[in-house]
Every structure is written in C-alpha cells, then in structure tokens.
Design an enzyme around this catalytic site. Structure first.
Site, short mmCIF file in Angstrom:
data_model
loop_
_atom_site.label_atom_id
_atom_site.label_comp_id
_atom_site.label_asym_id
_atom_site.label_seq_id
_atom_site.Cartn_x
_atom_site.Cartn_y
_atom_site.Cartn_z
CB THR A 168 5.97 -15.59 -0.52
OG1 THR A 168 5.56 -15.05 -1.76
CG2 THR A 168 6.18 -14.49 0.47
NE ARG A 196 2.76 -10.35 -10.01
CZ ARG A 196 3.06 -10.87 -8.81
NH1 ARG A 196 4.30 -11.01 -8.43
NH2 ARG A 196 2.08 -11.24 -7.99
N GLY A 198 4.53 -7.58 -6.90
CA GLY A 198 3.49 -8.32 -6.18
C GLY A 198 3.22 -7.73 -4.81
N1 GLY Z 1 2.78 -13.57 -3.24
C1 GLY Z 1 3.94 -13.25 -3.98
C2 GLY Z 1 3.66 -12.57 -5.23
O1 GLY Z 1 2.56 -12.63 -5.75
O2 GLY Z 1 4.57 -11.95 -5.75
#
Ligand code: GLY
Length: 308
Positions: A168, A196, A198
């Site tokens: 990130t 997923r 996030g």
């Molecule tokens: N902090 C980025 C993620 O877990 O996708």
C-alpha cells in the site's frame, strides 16, 4: 461531538503533505529506494501545494508517483493474487465535505487513484468495484492497461519487493486554504484469495478525512478493517491527541486487540503530522515549510511488542 455534516470553511495554512510507501519488513536492498520514492512523492505534492494546488491534486500526484514505482505495492509493482492476477484498490476522501471515492478489485490500470478521484467527483456512489468500475472509468478518461504493464521490471523480480514489504501507498495533504484530503492505493497482499477485499478501498479503514484531520493505514487489512483504523486515528486527533500519539495509540491497540500489525500516517487541521507503525519498517516522507524528510522506518520507534 463531531463536526457538522456540511462544508466547513477551513483556515489558511502552510501546506504540508505526509506520505507512506507501505509497512512490513521492507527487504534490506529495497529500503533506501522505497524511502527515496516517498521523499520524491512528498516533494512533488508540496511543490504543487506551494503553487496553490488543492490538497486533492497534491494527494493524487503523490500517489500517482508512488503507483509508478516498482519498489512499492501499488500500480506497477502490485502484488498478484493466488491466481497470479492483479486486482487493485484505492480510495480518496476530502475533509471539508466528506466527499469520498473508492474503487475495489479493479483489473489492471496504471493509476487506480485516478479512478477513485473520478468516483469522488463524478459518481453519485462512493465505491465502485470490479471490471464494471473500470468500464465506467473509461468514460472519465481512466483506461485499462495490459497486465504486463504492472509486472515488475527484471531488476525487481528476485525477490520481489512486495514479498516481505510493500503493502500500500498513501498520502494526506493540507493545502493553503486549510483543506485536508487523504488517499490510499494498493496492489493488495501477495497470494490473497482472488475475491478478497482489504482495507484500502474502505472509507474509515484504509482512508479517512474530515475537518479535524486525515489518516491513511497500511498493514494487515483484516485487522485494519476490524479497528476502522483511519477513522479511529482521526477520532483520537479530534479528542485532542497529538497526531503521532493518535497514530501510536491506534496501531498499538490494533496489535493488542487483533494481533495485526500495521502503520498509520495522519495530519491534523493545524498541519501537525502523525506517523507510527508496529511492523519492522514503514517507508514514509513529510514535506512542509522546513523541507523534505523521510526514511524506511520511524526513527526512535519501538516495535510495541505483541502477538504477531
Ligand atoms: N493493507 C492492504 C491490504 O490488506 O489489502
């Protein structure tokens, strides 16, 4: 009490920008480069702010710069999922009116933050997800790219920077008019389930900004979501905490309560910067009236012991 939900007129300010290039254990050979990219991104944002640009322009320019850096996990250098595919997340929030734009699970595109900005400025919705989001983005000038355009150049492949590091990029800026904006972009966690999502595209988790302050999160997304980490940092600032104390309290709480490690950057309405992480490293930089500074960890910081 929170600030009222109507646009507020901020006070004029000396512009400041704080950025991060991701928390975790940035491999030794990539640490200086990651910190250098952050310093360049902050310097770029500050130059724009000094020239009178809005905080949203500075945040997006700084994030675009970091999305172009193979050493950071966003845009080029994004970590692939378990199927080897790229899917990108980004979010952006303006403090004065709480306008937000977020995008999740985007197919390859060079600058996901541009699409988050298009959502903020042109969509009646707050978040768009998946290939349809990118199709909508094409109407606003944000084009898909071949997956090969996001792949690491050969010099970065063995081992890839995102293997133990990355995770990130983010920026928070205060402009001359005193307006705050926060933004985040990520390539996601390497090897994640393809479905997923996030924390990075979730307002309040990866990114949050209101008239009291702005914050950006990095680290273990599942823990960050449980803590609504970026919102928690701004709430702490709103309750009177110095921004670094707020960042520290929130990431230490996250470690204690969920076992998840991570980092935070924050900026309050007075231009005070906050930085903290419970991971071994977090690339960061700040540009303000005293110059540009940055490193691959927050110096003088303990690891705030915890279970993971
Ligand atoms: N902090 C980025 C993620 O877990 O996708």
């Amino acid at each position: 009490m929170h600030a009222p939900d109507r646009p507020v007129e901020p006070a004029p300010a000396d512009p400041v920008i704080v950025v991060h290039g991701g928390a975790w254990d940035i491999p030794q050979r990539w640490r200086e480069e990651a910190a250098g990219v952050c310093r360049a991104a902050a310097a770029l944002g500050r130059r724009l702010l000094v020239d009178g640009a809005d905080a949203i322009d500075a945040v997006c320019a700084a994030i675009r710069h970091m999305e172009d850096a193979p050493v950071l996990d966003a845009g080029i250098g994004a970590a692939p999922d378990a199927f080897g595919d790229f899917s990108l997340d980004a979010s952006l929030m303006r403090g004065s009116d709480r306008a937000c734009g977020a995008v999740a699970r985007l197919p390859p595109t060079r600058h996901p933050i541009d699409l988050a900005r298009a959502v903020l400025e042109h969509s009646p919705h707050v978040m768009l997800a998946g290939p349809e989001a990118l199709a909508w983005g094409a109407e606003h000038g944000v084009m898909p790219c071949p997956a090969a355009d996001l792949a690491l150049p050969p010099a970065y492949r063995d081992p890839p920077p995102y293997l133990d590091g990355g995770d990130t990029v983010g920026a928070v800026a205060l402009d001359r008019r005193g307006a705050l904006v926060a933004g985040t972009s990520t390539g996601g966690v390497p090897g994640r389930h393809p479905a997923r999502v996030g924390d990075s595209p979730l307002i309040g988790c990866g990114t949050y900004c209101d008239p009291r302050g702005g914050a950006g999160s990095t680290g273990k997304g599942e823990a960050i979501i449980r803590m609504t980490l970026a919102r928690a940092a701004v709430d702490a600032i709103g309750a009177g905490a110095d921004p670094t104390a707020a960042c520290k309290a929130c990431v230490v709480d996250m470690l204690r309560l969920t076992g998840g490690r991570g980092g935070l950057i924050a900026l309050d309405a007075r231009g005070r910067v906050g930085l903290w992480h419970t991971t071994p490293a977090m690339a960061w930089a700040v540009a303000d009236g005293t110059g540009v500074r940055g490193h691959w960890r927050v110096i003088g910081r303990g690891l705030d012991r915890g279970p993971s």
